[in-house]
Each structure stands twice: as C-alpha cells, then as structure tokens.
Scaffold this motif. Structure first.
Motif, short mmCIF file in Angstrom:
data_model
loop_
_atom_site.label_atom_id
_atom_site.label_comp_id
_atom_site.label_asym_id
_atom_site.label_seq_id
_atom_site.Cartn_x
_atom_site.Cartn_y
_atom_site.Cartn_z
N MET A 166 0.87 -1.19 0.00
CA MET A 166 0.00 0.00 0.00
C MET A 166 0.90 1.23 0.00
N ILE A 167 0.39 2.33 -0.56
CA ILE A 167 1.16 3.57 -0.53
C ILE A 167 0.33 4.68 0.14
N ASP A 168 1.03 5.63 0.73
CA ASP A 168 0.40 6.64 1.60
C ASP A 168 1.04 8.00 1.36
N ALA A 169 0.23 8.96 0.87
CA ALA A 169 0.78 10.28 0.51
C ALA A 169 0.53 11.34 1.57
N ASN A 170 -0.22 11.01 2.62
CA ASN A 170 -0.47 11.96 3.71
C ASN A 170 -0.89 13.35 3.22
N GLN A 171 -1.81 13.37 2.23
CA GLN A 171 -2.47 14.63 1.80
C GLN A 171 -1.59 15.56 1.00
N ALA A 178 -5.68 16.58 -9.42
CA ALA A 178 -5.09 16.15 -10.69
C ALA A 178 -3.70 15.56 -10.48
N GLU A 179 -2.94 16.18 -9.59
CA GLU A 179 -1.59 15.69 -9.30
C GLU A 179 -1.64 14.29 -8.68
N ALA A 180 -2.60 14.06 -7.82
CA ALA A 180 -2.75 12.74 -7.20
C ALA A 180 -2.94 11.68 -8.26
N ILE A 181 -3.81 11.98 -9.21
CA ILE A 181 -4.12 10.99 -10.25
C ILE A 181 -2.89 10.70 -11.10
N SER A 182 -2.18 11.75 -11.52
CA SER A 182 -1.04 11.50 -12.39
C SER A 182 0.12 10.83 -11.64
N TRP A 183 0.35 11.26 -10.41
CA TRP A 183 1.46 10.71 -9.61
C TRP A 183 1.22 9.21 -9.32
N VAL A 184 0.02 8.90 -8.88
CA VAL A 184 -0.27 7.50 -8.52
C VAL A 184 -0.29 6.62 -9.77
N SER A 185 -0.72 7.19 -10.89
CA SER A 185 -0.68 6.41 -12.13
C SER A 185 0.75 5.97 -12.45
N ARG A 186 1.70 6.85 -12.17
CA ARG A 186 3.11 6.50 -12.39
C ARG A 186 3.57 5.38 -11.47
N LEU A 187 2.91 5.23 -10.34
CA LEU A 187 3.31 4.19 -9.38
C LEU A 187 2.52 2.90 -9.54
N ALA A 188 1.63 2.88 -10.53
CA ALA A 188 0.76 1.70 -10.72
C ALA A 188 1.58 0.44 -10.98
N GLU A 189 2.74 0.59 -11.57
CA GLU A 189 3.58 -0.57 -11.90
C GLU A 189 3.95 -1.43 -10.68
N VAL A 190 3.96 -0.83 -9.49
CA VAL A 190 4.30 -1.63 -8.30
C VAL A 190 3.05 -2.23 -7.67
N LYS A 191 1.93 -2.06 -8.35
CA LYS A 191 0.65 -2.67 -7.96
C LYS A 191 0.26 -2.44 -6.50
N PRO A 192 0.10 -1.17 -6.13
CA PRO A 192 -0.39 -0.91 -4.77
C PRO A 192 -1.88 -1.26 -4.65
N LEU A 193 -2.26 -1.80 -3.49
CA LEU A 193 -3.67 -2.09 -3.23
C LEU A 193 -4.45 -0.79 -3.09
N TRP A 194 -3.84 0.16 -2.37
CA TRP A 194 -4.51 1.45 -2.19
C TRP A 194 -3.52 2.60 -2.19
N ILE A 195 -4.04 3.80 -2.50
CA ILE A 195 -3.34 5.05 -2.22
C ILE A 195 -4.08 5.68 -1.04
N GLU A 196 -3.32 5.96 0.00
CA GLU A 196 -3.92 6.50 1.22
C GLU A 196 -3.73 8.01 1.26
#
Lengths: 443, 443
Positions: B251-256, B261-279
């Motif tokens: 799981m990954i956690d960005a603490n706000q 828009a930035e959340a969507i693009s940033w997490v999309s870049r991290l999709a390759e590590v297959k996180p269950l959730w973005i917190e």
C-alpha cells in the motif's frame, strides 16, 4: 509598496486576551443550537519595533475561548520576530507556514480551534499592513495589483476548481468599472440586512417592537431564527411577514438543527412566508446533504445559505461544485483571514453564486464589511441578491465601529481592519478577571 | 448490567497530562506532510469514588498538545460529578452533551482540537466502563445487546444514510456465527499490516533491512510513504516490491500531499508496483476530490483509503455516499471515541466498504484493535480485503501493550481499553518538565 512598509515593522510581541460579553443574560444571539451564547473573542495585539500596532480577533461564544487563546500562543512563535515586509512579500508562504506546521497541522488541519486561532493572528497582520499603508483594509485590497492579490492566496487543494491563472483573469476582468463602483460604495454604502429583530429567545412583543423600529430606520431585509419548534416558527414567521409586508425580504436560519429529510419537510411548511433562503439547515460538514436540500427546495423558490461554520476553502469549493448552496456566507474569523476569504470570493464568482457575509457576534460586522466591499468593487461587480448581515450589538466597544446609514454599510475610512477594541472595554470584559465578570460571578 | 456498574463509580476527578516522545530525532513517523513528528498524547485519567480508574488519550504530533490539554480541561466540568451508571444508561445523551454544548460547539462542531479532546475523555469513560465490567473493551461490546450498542450512537446528521432501525437490523443479522468468529479471533488474531519498514525519512539500506526482518517475522502486507519526490517514490516502491515479491501486499500513503489532478497523475506512475490502495491522496476534507481520484484510479486496480484525519461521522457518511473511498480507515482518537466509531462501522457495512483502521502513533494500536475485533465479530463478519495497521513503536510505555503474533493482533485479555500508560513513562515524558525533555532541551 510605500515607505511605511519599507520601514519593516518588525513584530516584537504578540499578546492575546480572552474577552467575553455576558450576552446570554438577555438572550441576544440565541438560536436553536446555541441557546445561551456569551459573545466573546480571542483578541490579538501585535507590537512592532516601529511602534505601529496590529489588532485582530476571532469570534467565539464564551466557554472555550481560553482554548483559542492557548492556540494563538502556540502560533505566536511563528509570527514574533518577523517583519511585516517579510510576511507580505510572500504572504502565501506565511499562510502555509501557519497552517501547515508539521506538528500542529494534526490538530486541524485548517479547521476548528487551530484555524480560529490562525484567523485571529492573520487578521491582526492584515490590520497592521493596512495601518502601515495608511488605508482601511478594503481600500488596501482595492488598490492592490491583481498579481499581488493572488500572491496572498494558497491554492493548495482548490486547483481543480480555481487555478492561479483563472483567479488572475477574474481580477483583471473586473478592473473595468472599478472606480465607478468604489465611488458608488463611498456614496451609498453596501446593502445590509438585520438579524437583530428575531432571535429565538425574544418574545412576540419584542419581535413586533423591533420590527416596527427597524422598518422606520429603513431596513427592508430581515432574518428570523427558526428550528426549535415548528408551530412556534410558523407563528413567528407569519408575524414578521405581516409586519414587513410582501415586498420586503425575509430569510430564515436554523443554525444546523435538522437532519436532511427533516430540513426539507420543515422548511416546506414555512414556504408560505416566502423566505429567500434557509440558512444552515443541517450539519455544516454535510455538503451532499446541503445539495439534497437545495434540490428539494428549489421548486419552492427557497435557496440554501451556509458558511459561518464552513471551516475552510476546501469545504466551500465542494459546496460550490455540488450546487449545495445558493448564497455563500463567508466569515471573517472562521476562515484563515483575508487570505482564505479571497480564495472563496474568487471561487464563488467563478460559479456565479452571490456572497452574503455572516456578521454579528462581536467584531464580525467591523471585519467582514471590508471583504464584501472588495468583492463588489473588484470581483463580483454585482449587487444582485447580495447583502451583508448586520446585528446591532457590541459596536460601542470598538474604536472604529461599523457605520450603518439607511440600512447600508458605509465604507470605513480609518486605516486598518476596524477591529481594535477600546482598551477600557477589553479590561472590564477580560475573562475571568475583568470587572464585569467579577460582578457577574458574585451574583 | 452487573454489580460492579451498579456500584455507580462516581467520577470525582479528571486529570490530563501532556506526554511527548521525541520520535523526530530518528525520523520515525516521518511522511510527506509531517516531517518531524514527536508522537504525543493528551493523557486523561478519571478517578472514581470506588477507587476504580479510567484511562484515555488522544494522539497528537508534539507542538500544540497543550491546546488539547486545555480543551480537555474545558470539558472536565461536564464529566466530573457524574456516575458511570448515569453516563452509560444514556450514553447517546452524554455524547450529545459533550459535543453540543451551546457555547463550546462553536469551536468545532465535532472537529479539530475540541473533538480530539472529546475523544480523549470518552476513551477514558469507555475504559472505565470495561474495567467496571471486568472485560477488555472489545468483549464488553461483543457481549452487549444490539439495542444497547445502538443506544450509544448519536444518529444526528446521518439518518439519511443510516437510521437507528437499520443499525439494529445490521447488528441482529450479524448475531449468526458470532461465537465462531470470537473463537477464531482468540485463536488466530486479526490480520495486521506494517508501516514500520518505510517511513519517508529512512535510507534505502534501512528499508531493505527492515523488510528482510519483517518478512522473516511473517509480515505479508507493507505500507510505504510517498509524495515528496516522484522519482524517489518510484525507486523506493520498486525496491520494496522487489523485496516482498509479487504475492505480498503493498500500500502507498501520501499523507495529503497532492491536489486532485496531481494525485491521479502521480499515482498512475506508481501503478507498476501494484499498490492495493493510495492512502490520503489529498485534503482529508475533499470528499468530491477523493471521489474523482477513486474514479480515475479504479481502472488501474488501485483503491483510495482515507480516514485518519476524517473528522467525524458526517464526513465518513459522505465519503461513502460519494463512492470516494474503497477502504475506511477509522481512528480511535480523531472520532468521538467508541460511540462515533460504532456509527462509522455500521455505515461502512451498509455500503459494503471494508474497514482497515489507522494505527501507529502512540496508543493507537492498543485502542483500535478493540474496535476492529468488534467489527469482525459483530458487524462485518468478513476478513476480505481487511487488515489493521501496526507500527512497532512506543508499546513499551503501556501496561497492556498490543500483542502481535505472526502478523496478527491477538485479542487483549485485560479489562479496559488498553491505553493505560506506565506512570514512570508518563512522568519522564511529560512536557516540558519530564526528565526526557529537560535533557533534550539542555542539548
């Protein structure tokens, strides 16, 4: 920036005091959720090395003001030692510093006690700035370059609705006709409505007398507190509507008393008195609830107003996105001072929703008049469906009290943000050691 | 109600202390928004005339804990003098009393400092109740009649989503298989995940070593802090994914840290590590923002988790209504104690969204384990996609620390809510007079 700011004005001291007025004794300010408020303030004074002072406050209801005082003291370390020039040359950064401290943001973030304290501190900083420039705050804002206005705003968490570029564009477009609107305000003032006639704890006889007096003084817009008892509300609203006639404006205010379904059914029963809006029908946090209520009441011609307990720009953003309100009620002491209110004024303009500020309490009229003047002159350029709340209490404690003429706020002329209190008033109302409270406690 | 509660236990004193642990010295707990937390607590002790005590706390990050202490003191007058029996015979009413005081609710309502203080006080009351019954809190709840459970919940502002009748119905239906699930928990414990391996301030070498150790101890679910620097995040997440292999959970956690828009693009870049959730991708107040992020990330198989700074049941209600989160992270110290968490567990069940509590900090693991055990045994009856956070810090300061076996929380057996601290720990960590802080300040 003129010479006075170039003098720096280093902040060398911050004091904060717990000032309370025993308003509950006469049921002033009573509503369905706050039955016995003692209008109070955490009152901040900034001293600078130049001798210039800044005065700010946040409004509270009595008990717990000491918690806000404690929070202001916790923020003081971020303020004392800085110069006004430092702060205003990167006001966005300073706002971020106060609201995003790595340890203290856990206590909010940007909500509740810590944000009320932030408002008190930043209100004092804005007051200091306006005094340094020798202008009333509204005029300081009106004379500012749009780029500088925008540089005071923290756009974090609102860029999906308003970017810095869009904000700048709004301000640039509103440059047209600015001077005309400023002149108009100086001549006519900004339209106000009164809440002084119909607090929940007042008797019918009191209501009648107060309405008669208000009509005589030129008031044409009246707000009534509702929500404690439906039959009682119907009786009181009919009475007021009868007193003011069909052409004057009536608003009703439930102060968060209902759940969503109850709000819809209760207000539907009051539709006969033709209220312009229902204010705070439910929890201030319930964006989707307000949207449901707005949708249900639209066919009855009743809008939803809220904001006095809307805790930050992120909440206002969503209320606007969800069409959850038809009147934006900014508050000068709940949001993070002028900085955050600028963000809300700009977002409201983007959605073409009128801003009708919350005032009353103690000092709220004095403060928020500056913001709504700026809104008209530099943002909305419209008076349609717009008016600012006025309550006729406690103004005598301020050095430059709000001036009402013919039910309009007349633009303040003295430098600053108009919330300096008379030192004698502060001393006698300090809690618990002021004379007023010593006497009160003896009884 | 058994004899011990019939003994009344009148609360004759409330003390609250500011206890801080200098965790920032070693970057424990560091994330993208809270770079230097000193894990702290406003720690409450209730004394009763029977000699029985109740212990409660709310978690903070250091600076400003004194504000919460001040708020607890402001609430003390509503608690001292009452008997436990009085309180629990109308717990809904007592909750309402604490959260809706006509003067103090202005400071929230039900959010920020005043609500954190409410949590600390009510956590101590629940601890007292469980001790009076001689049971760990989770067992007190599990043994309660559904009607009594429901009588502890304030349904104000949530009846559009959950009525008292619906809540009762959920609890009645979950009676089936209850004993089996209780036995299962006592044998196996509740599944946990670890956040101890990958705080933002840790070096790559530290990450590797901590992952290796955790895998050896049976951990299979790992959370990584992200959000400060994208390239750094990619490197660290790849490293952890490599360490734990494709079948364990990340799981990954960005603490706000981000806007929408930035959340969507940033997490999309991290999709390759297959996180269950973005917190916590963005502001905890941004319900519509979380909904937009959820919608955008769903095709990538990444859910949104939030809750540790979700300030009350009204906000959770809307997050659920708007499909804005796929994992509900309740917090034992942010919401109004067990009472408000019960409302959230029941609403989450209605929407069939799994609850994965926030823990860590100081005392949060000890407290929230009780709530998630109750959720499994009496509400959700499911472990699918469910797990409780665990952080391996500061447990040594508690008299009954959380027990982890094979990456599962083992149900506490001692009476109470497990947040009594060792008096020696409290004394040495009291701020600013404890020995730890005196030494620290000398440096």
């Amino acid at each position: 920036m003129n010479k006075s700011v170039q003098m720096l004005h280093r902040i060398i001291n911050l004091t904060v005091r717990d000032v309370r007025f025993p308003t509950s004794l006469e049921q002033h300010g009573s509503d369905a959720m706050h039955t016995d408020p003692d209008y109070s303030a955490a009152y901040v004074v900034l001293d600078t090395d130049s001798g210039l002072q800044g005065f700010g406050l946040t409004f509270t209801l009595g008990k717990g003001t000491e918690i806000v005082v404690c929070a202001v003291n916790a923020l003081a370390g971020l303020v004392v030692g800085r110069s006004l020039e430092d702060i205003v040359s990167n006001f966005r950064g300073f706002y971020r510093l106060l609201t995003s401290d790595g340890q203290m943001r856990w206590l909010g973030p940007e909500k509740g006690v810590i944000h009320l304290a932030t408002a008190a501190v930043l209100n004092a900083v804005w007051d200091l700035w306006a005094r340094a420039e020798g202008k009333p705050l509204w005029k300081l804002l009106v004379d500012m370059d749009p780029k500088q206005i925008v540089s005071c705003v923290d756009f974090r968490y609102i860029t999906d609705v308003l970017t810095e570029e869009e904000a700048l564009d709004i301000l640039m477009k509103a440059q047209e006709g600015k001077q005309h609107r400023e002149d108009q305000m100086l001549n006519e003032g900004y339209p106000a409505y009164t809440t002084s006639c119909a607090w929940l704890g007042y008797s019918d006889q009191q209501l009648k007398q107060l309405c008669t007096d208000a009509l005589k003084s030129g008031w044409s817009r009246f707000k009534v507190k509702v929500g404690a008892d439906l039959e009682d509300d119907i009786r009181r609203c009919r009475l007021i509507r009868e007193m003011i006639g069909p052409n004057n404006t009536l608003m009703i205010d439930a102060n968060q008393r209902w759940d969503v379904a109850e709000a819809i059914s209760w207000v539907s029963r009051l539709a006969e008195v033709k209220p312009l809006w229902i204010e705070e029908p439910t929890s201030p946090d319930d964006i989707l609830g307000h949207a449901a209520i707005s949708k249900a009441l639209a066919p009855l011609g009743i809008g939803v107003a809220t904001g006095e307990q809307c805790h930050n720009r992120v909440m206002f953003k969503q209320l606007l996105q969800a069409s959850a309100l038809q009147f934006v009620q900014i508050d000068s002491c709940r949001l993070g001072s002028v900085n955050e209110n600028l963000a809300v004024l700009l977002m409201a303009h983007k959605f073409q929703v009128p801003v009708c500020p919350h005032a009353g309490g103690v000092g709220l009229c004095e403060l928020v008049q500056h913001l709504i003047l700026f809104d008209y002159i530099c943002v909305s350029a419209s008076l349609s469906n717009r008016m600012c709340e006025y309550v006729d209490h406690l103004h005598q404690h301020f050095t430059c009290p709000a001036v009402i003429q013919n039910a309009h706020y007349m633009p303040p002329k003295d430098p600053g943000y108009s919330c300096e209190m008379l030192e004698s008033s502060v001393k006698s109302h300090q809690f618990p050691d002021g004379d007023i409270w010593k006497q009160h406690m003896k009884k």
